[in-house]
Design a protein around this motif. Structure first.
Motif, PDB file in Angstrom:
ATOM      1  N   ASP A   1      -3.924   5.329  -1.246  1.00 39.49           N
ATOM      2  CA  ASP A   1      -4.350   5.100   0.145  1.00 39.49           C
ATOM      3  C   ASP A   1      -5.765   5.631   0.381  1.00 39.49           C
ATOM      4  OD1 ASP A   1      -2.131   3.725   0.992  1.00 39.49           O
ATOM      5  OD2 ASP A   1      -1.200   5.422   2.021  1.00 39.49           O
ATOM      6  N   LYS A   2      -6.063   6.812  -0.152  1.00 39.35           N
ATOM      7  CA  LYS A   2      -7.399   7.393   0.014  1.00 39.35           C
ATOM      8  C   LYS A   2      -8.451   6.576  -0.734  1.00 39.35           C
ATOM      9  CE  LYS A   2      -6.055  12.135   0.996  1.00 39.35           C
ATOM     10  NZ  LYS A   2      -6.077  13.531   0.534  1.00 39.35           N
ATOM     11  N   ILE A   3      -8.105   6.086  -1.912  1.00 36.23           N
ATOM     12  CA  ILE A   3      -9.058   5.268  -2.675  1.00 36.23           C
ATOM     13  C   ILE A   3      -9.379   3.997  -1.882  1.00 36.23           C
ATOM     14  CG2 ILE A   3      -9.420   3.882  -4.750  1.00 36.23           C
ATOM     15  CD1 ILE A   3      -7.755   6.012  -6.283  1.00 36.23           C
ATOM     16  N   ILE A   4      -8.344   3.334  -1.370  1.00 40.38           N
ATOM     17  CA  ILE A   4      -8.554   2.103  -0.602  1.00 40.38           C
ATOM     18  C   ILE A   4      -9.364   2.380   0.663  1.00 40.38           C
ATOM     19  CG2 ILE A   4      -7.382   0.318   0.762  1.00 40.38           C
ATOM     20  CD1 ILE A   4      -5.159   0.342  -1.396  1.00 40.38           C
ATOM     21  N   ALA A   5      -9.111   3.523   1.310  1.00 37.84           N
ATOM     22  CA  ALA A   5      -9.830   3.876   2.534  1.00 37.84           C
ATOM     23  C   ALA A   5     -11.263   4.341   2.248  1.00 37.84           C
ATOM     24  CB  ALA A   5      -9.071   4.969   3.284  1.00 37.84           C
TER      25      ALA A   5
ATOM     26  N   ARG B   1       0.853  -1.193   0.000  1.00 36.95           N
ATOM     27  CA  ARG B   1       0.000   0.000   0.000  1.00 36.95           C
ATOM     28  C   ARG B   1       0.879   1.230   0.000  1.00 36.95           C
ATOM     29  NH1 ARG B   1      -5.128  -0.655   3.996  1.00 36.95           N
ATOM     30  NH2 ARG B   1      -6.405  -1.637   2.435  1.00 36.95           N
ATOM     31  N   GLY B   2       0.255   2.368  -0.153  1.00 36.67           N
ATOM     32  CA  GLY B   2       0.948   3.644  -0.018  1.00 36.67           C
ATOM     33  C   GLY B   2       2.229   3.738  -0.813  1.00 36.67           C
ATOM     34  N   ARG B   3       3.296   4.193  -0.109  1.00 33.39           N
ATOM     35  CA  ARG B   3       4.586   4.417  -0.774  1.00 33.39           C
ATOM     36  C   ARG B   3       5.116   3.153  -1.438  1.00 33.39           C
ATOM     37  NH1 ARG B   3       6.950   9.441   1.175  1.00 33.39           N
ATOM     38  NH2 ARG B   3       5.749  10.140   2.959  1.00 33.39           N
ATOM     39  N   GLN B   4       4.927   2.023  -0.781  1.00 32.76           N
ATOM     40  CA  GLN B   4       5.437   0.771  -1.334  1.00 32.76           C
ATOM     41  C   GLN B   4       4.759   0.445  -2.669  1.00 32.76           C
ATOM     42  OE1 GLN B   4       4.846  -2.659   1.171  1.00 32.76           O
ATOM     43  NE2 GLN B   4       6.315  -3.905   0.036  1.00 32.76           N
TER      44      GLN B   4
END
Length: 157
Positions: free
Chosen positions: A44-48, A23-26
């Protein structure tokens, strides 16, 4: 039952799942290694489920490649029109011989069409939002109110 992701959130989650839960940076770094552009804050926002902006073309294409979901389906999930073949590739071979004035006319017409498409899209979204809100108002108008007797409600027309 079809397990193909249908929402942008599900597609982003599939992109994460397909890449070891990154996720995110990775996930952004994985995308970059594949020649893609994906902002870690966006994914991250899309997943959240908190993403409220309009995703860029690069974001949608990265999500498609990382998730394995066809690009047309990703655009549909984002309520966006998938890009067509490049217009420049569809122009006649002698288009480069047009005069500067003729080129300006073509470019101006394209700008008008693009502006109109944005207006149409905005209005479609407003209408969809209004229809949803209207349903809520109609329901609210039918619910009992202790201050109004049932004999005081307007007749259905």
């Amino acid at each position: 039952m079809d397990s193909t992701p249908k929402t942008l959130k599900e597609i982003a989650q599939a992109a994460s799942d397909n890449n070891g839960g990154a996720r995110g940076r990775q996930l952004g770094r994985i995308a970059e290694r594949k020649g893609l552009t994906l902002s870690y804050t966006t994914v991250d926002k899309i997943i959240a489920g908190t993403y409220t902006s309009r995703p860029s073309r690069k974001t949608l294409e990265a999500l498609s490649r990382l998730s394995g979901v066809p690009v047309a389906q990703v655009y549909e999930a984002a309520n966006e029109v998938p890009p067509q073949a490049r217009l420049a590739d569809q122009l006649p071979p002698d288009v480069d011989t047009l005069s500067p004035e003729q080129r300006k006319v073509i470019i101006d017409i394209a700008r008008v069409f693009l502006k109109e498409n944005r207006t149409i899209r905005r209005l479609e979204l407003e209408v969809a939002s209004t229809e949803t809100n209207q349903d809520d108002y109609r329901l609210a108008a039918r619910e009992a109110d202790e201050h109004i007797g049932h004999d005081q409600l307007p007749e259905d027309t």
